[in-house]
Design an enzyme around this catalytic site. Structure first.
Site, PDB file in Angstrom:
ATOM      1  N   VAL A   1       1.188   5.655  20.786  1.00  0.00           N
ATOM      2  CA  VAL A   1       1.897   6.640  19.944  1.00  0.00           C
ATOM      3  C   VAL A   1       1.094   7.927  19.744  1.00  0.00           C
ATOM      4  O   VAL A   1       1.659   8.978  19.431  1.00  0.00           O
ATOM      5  CB  VAL A   1       2.277   6.071  18.545  1.00  0.00           C
ATOM      6  CG1 VAL A   1       3.270   4.934  18.655  1.00  0.00           C
ATOM      7  CG2 VAL A   1       1.043   5.659  17.743  1.00  0.00           C
TER       8      VAL A   1
ATOM      9  N   ALA B   1      -6.264   9.810   4.013  1.00  0.00           N
ATOM     10  CA  ALA B   1      -5.756  11.153   4.340  1.00  0.00           C
ATOM     11  C   ALA B   1      -4.544  11.063   5.247  1.00  0.00           C
ATOM     12  O   ALA B   1      -3.530  11.757   5.033  1.00  0.00           O
ATOM     13  CB  ALA B   1      -6.862  11.971   5.022  1.00  0.00           C
TER      14      ALA B   1
ATOM     15  N   TYR C   1      -8.180   7.097   6.681  1.00  0.00           N
ATOM     16  CA  TYR C   1      -6.916   6.354   6.560  1.00  0.00           C
ATOM     17  C   TYR C   1      -6.117   6.849   5.343  1.00  0.00           C
ATOM     18  O   TYR C   1      -4.900   7.041   5.429  1.00  0.00           O
ATOM     19  CB  TYR C   1      -7.285   4.877   6.426  1.00  0.00           C
ATOM     20  CG  TYR C   1      -6.148   3.893   6.415  1.00  0.00           C
ATOM     21  CD1 TYR C   1      -5.594   3.418   7.609  1.00  0.00           C
ATOM     22  CD2 TYR C   1      -5.656   3.380   5.219  1.00  0.00           C
ATOM     23  CE1 TYR C   1      -4.577   2.475   7.599  1.00  0.00           C
ATOM     24  CE2 TYR C   1      -4.646   2.438   5.195  1.00  0.00           C
ATOM     25  CZ  TYR C   1      -4.110   1.989   6.391  1.00  0.00           C
ATOM     26  OH  TYR C   1      -3.095   1.051   6.370  1.00  0.00           O
TER      27      TYR C   1
ATOM     28  N   ILE D   1      -1.814  -6.940   2.847  1.00  0.00           N
ATOM     29  CA  ILE D   1      -0.893  -7.840   3.537  1.00  0.00           C
ATOM     30  C   ILE D   1      -1.697  -8.637   4.572  1.00  0.00           C
ATOM     31  O   ILE D   1      -2.577  -8.081   5.251  1.00  0.00           O
ATOM     32  CB  ILE D   1       0.229  -7.034   4.254  1.00  0.00           C
ATOM     33  CG1 ILE D   1       0.920  -6.041   3.288  1.00  0.00           C
ATOM     34  CG2 ILE D   1       1.232  -7.975   4.914  1.00  0.00           C
ATOM     35  CD1 ILE D   1       1.647  -6.656   2.108  1.00  0.00           C
TER      36      ILE D   1
HETATM   37  P1  NAP Z   1      -2.100  -4.967  12.857  1.00  0.00           P
HETATM   38  O1  NAP Z   1      -1.824  -6.413  12.594  1.00  0.00           O
HETATM   39  O2  NAP Z   1      -3.481  -4.543  13.185  1.00  0.00           O
HETATM   40  O3  NAP Z   1      -1.096  -4.475  14.027  1.00  0.00           O
HETATM   41  C1  NAP Z   1      -1.137  -3.133  14.420  1.00  0.00           C
HETATM   42  C2  NAP Z   1       0.011  -2.861  15.360  1.00  0.00           C
HETATM   43  O4  NAP Z   1      -0.004  -1.465  15.706  1.00  0.00           O
HETATM   44  C3  NAP Z   1      -0.086  -3.624  16.656  1.00  0.00           C
HETATM   45  O5  NAP Z   1       1.222  -3.970  17.063  1.00  0.00           O
HETATM   46  C4  NAP Z   1      -0.700  -2.605  17.611  1.00  0.00           C
HETATM   47  O6  NAP Z   1      -0.363  -2.805  18.982  1.00  0.00           O
HETATM   48  C5  NAP Z   1      -0.046  -1.337  17.113  1.00  0.00           C
HETATM   49  N1  NAP Z   1      -0.785  -0.137  17.475  1.00  0.00           N
HETATM   50  C6  NAP Z   1      -2.034   0.249  17.089  1.00  0.00           C
HETATM   51  N2  NAP Z   1      -2.357   1.430  17.638  1.00  0.00           N
HETATM   52  C7  NAP Z   1      -1.288   1.804  18.409  1.00  0.00           C
HETATM   53  C8  NAP Z   1      -1.017   2.910  19.239  1.00  0.00           C
HETATM   54  N3  NAP Z   1      -1.923   3.902  19.399  1.00  0.00           N
HETATM   55  N4  NAP Z   1       0.178   2.970  19.879  1.00  0.00           N
HETATM   56  C9  NAP Z   1       1.099   1.988  19.733  1.00  0.00           C
HETATM   57  N5  NAP Z   1       0.893   0.896  18.947  1.00  0.00           N
HETATM   58  C10 NAP Z   1      -0.290   0.817  18.310  1.00  0.00           C
HETATM   59  O7  NAP Z   1      -1.664  -4.066  11.617  1.00  0.00           O
HETATM   60  P2  NAP Z   1      -0.674  -4.372  10.389  1.00  0.00           P
HETATM   61  O8  NAP Z   1      -1.491  -4.894   9.280  1.00  0.00           O
HETATM   62  O9  NAP Z   1       0.513  -5.095  10.854  1.00  0.00           O
HETATM   63  O10 NAP Z   1      -0.295  -2.866  10.000  1.00  0.00           O
HETATM   64  C11 NAP Z   1       0.943  -2.280  10.351  1.00  0.00           C
HETATM   65  C12 NAP Z   1       1.083  -0.982   9.576  1.00  0.00           C
HETATM   66  O11 NAP Z   1       1.012  -1.268   8.178  1.00  0.00           O
HETATM   67  C13 NAP Z   1      -0.033   0.033   9.847  1.00  0.00           C
HETATM   68  O12 NAP Z   1       0.502   1.340   9.841  1.00  0.00           O
HETATM   69  C14 NAP Z   1      -0.963  -0.153   8.679  1.00  0.00           C
HETATM   70  O13 NAP Z   1      -1.705   1.009   8.422  1.00  0.00           O
HETATM   71  C15 NAP Z   1       0.030  -0.457   7.575  1.00  0.00           C
HETATM   72  N6  NAP Z   1      -0.553  -1.154   6.425  1.00  0.00           N
HETATM   73  C16 NAP Z   1      -1.079  -2.405   6.563  1.00  0.00           C
HETATM   74  C17 NAP Z   1      -1.616  -3.047   5.444  1.00  0.00           C
HETATM   75  C18 NAP Z   1      -2.192  -4.423   5.498  1.00  0.00           C
HETATM   76  O14 NAP Z   1      -2.745  -4.875   4.467  1.00  0.00           O
HETATM   77  N7  NAP Z   1      -2.126  -5.143   6.589  1.00  0.00           N
HETATM   78  C19 NAP Z   1      -1.621  -2.384   4.214  1.00  0.00           C
HETATM   79  C20 NAP Z   1      -1.081  -1.122   4.117  1.00  0.00           C
HETATM   80  C21 NAP Z   1      -0.534  -0.521   5.238  1.00  0.00           C
HETATM   81  P3  NAP Z   1      -1.261  -3.751  19.960  1.00  0.00           P
HETATM   82  O15 NAP Z   1      -0.883  -5.167  19.603  1.00  0.00           O
HETATM   83  O16 NAP Z   1      -0.858  -3.362  21.340  1.00  0.00           O
HETATM   84  O17 NAP Z   1      -2.687  -3.439  19.639  1.00  0.00           O
END
Ligand code: NAP
Length: 242
Positions: free
Chosen positions: A60, A155, A153, A186
């Site tokens: 992305v 920002a 993050y 999460i």
């Molecule tokens: P995660 O388990 O680390 O999964 C990240 C996902 O994003 C994976 O599917 C990864 O693809 C994809 N990704 C990363 N960089 C990418 C890129 N450059 N292009 C396309 N896809 C990319 O993360 P998550 O916890 O599910 O987080 C999902 C969203 O929620 C994020 O925006 C994160 O900041 C937000 N968030 C998470 C939490 C939390 O506590 N977990 C809290 C607040 C916000 P690959 O599998 O190919 O690497």
């Protein structure tokens, strides 16, 4: 057929969103960056609930990859358009500002913020033409309150919230809504190295959230019923911060 694209749909919150939207009848386009195996698992989970999904890998943060992948998809689907976009792909590179490298800063801004810009700018035009669309941005508690050790993050996510509110006003007249969901802690790969035992003491709910609990809100925002909710930020954080 109604199409929903979920960036970062291979794992964690994105995977749960893919399954939720499939249950709601959307044909799901699963974007991922590297992890094809995980993306295929998500596709199988979608099929298990009776849905359909396809894989669309691209980074992305890379404008050219975004446009090439979507130009190809549109050429293959000349009479269709993507009516739901979930900007979920995200990374973190945590460290205190004094130790933060340019790469730590740029990588997080490029993926979490520029990724939203490239993908949304590419898809919002078709939504405007069809006078229908839902854009849902996965922000974070860090983007609302700021988090020490997460300057980059925080920002990026705060900027994403600002962009959500601005775009909501730009495209609202075309029956497109733009909202953000701000998760707290999460349980996903992103948080698996954190000290859950001590962190959960800070959370009124006494536990980390599940990806499905974030996906439930995304599913609602993607639905017809949410047509009058625009420019909002909905927290899903167990009461950690309201
Ligand atoms: P995660 O388990 O680390 O999964 C990240 C996902 O994003 C994976 O599917 C990864 O693809 C994809 N990704 C990363 N960089 C990418 C890129 N450059 N292009 C396309 N896809 C990319 O993360 P998550 O916890 O599910 O987080 C999902 C969203 O929620 C994020 O925006 C994160 O900041 C937000 N968030 C998470 C939490 C939390 O506590 N977990 C809290 C607040 C916000 P690959 O599998 O190919 O690497």
């Amino acid at each position: 057929m109604n199409y929903a694209l979920v960036s970062g749909g291979s794992r964690g919150i994105g995977r749960a969103i893919c399954v939720k939207l499939a249950r709601q009848g959307f044909h799901v386009i699963i974007n991922y960056n590297n992890n094809r195996e995980a993306a295929i698992e998500t596709q199988q989970l979608v099929e298990e609930v009776g849905g359909n999904a396809e894989l669309l890998p691209f980074d992305v943060a890379d404008e050219e990859q975004v446009n090439t992948a979507l130009d190809r998809w549109c050429a293959q689907h000349p009479d269709e358009y993507i009516s739901v976009l979930v900007n979920n792909a995200g990374i973190r590179r945590d460290t205190l500002m004094v130790f933060m490298s340019n790469d730590d800063w740029n990588d997080v801004l490029n993926t979490n913020l520029n990724g939203f810009f490239f993908l949304t700018r590419r898809l919002v035009k078709e939504m405007m033409t069809h006078r229908n669309g839902r854009i849902i941005n996965i922000a974070s508690l860090s983007g609302i309150k700021g988090q020490n050790g997460q300057l980059n993050y925080s920002a990026a996510k705060a900027a994403l919230i600002g962009a959500t509110k601005a775009l909501a006003q730009e495209v609202g007249p075309r029956k497109i809504t733009v909202n953000a969901v701000a998760p707290g802690f999460i349980a996903t790969d992103m948080t698996k190295e954190l000290d859950e035992a001590s962190l959960k003491k800070l959370i009124p709910a006494g536990r980390f959230g599940e990806p499905e609990e974030v996906a439930a809100v995304v599913g609602f925002l993607a639905s017809e019923e949410a047509a009058y909710i625009n420019g909002e930020v909905i927290s899903v954080n167990g009461g950690l911060y309201t």
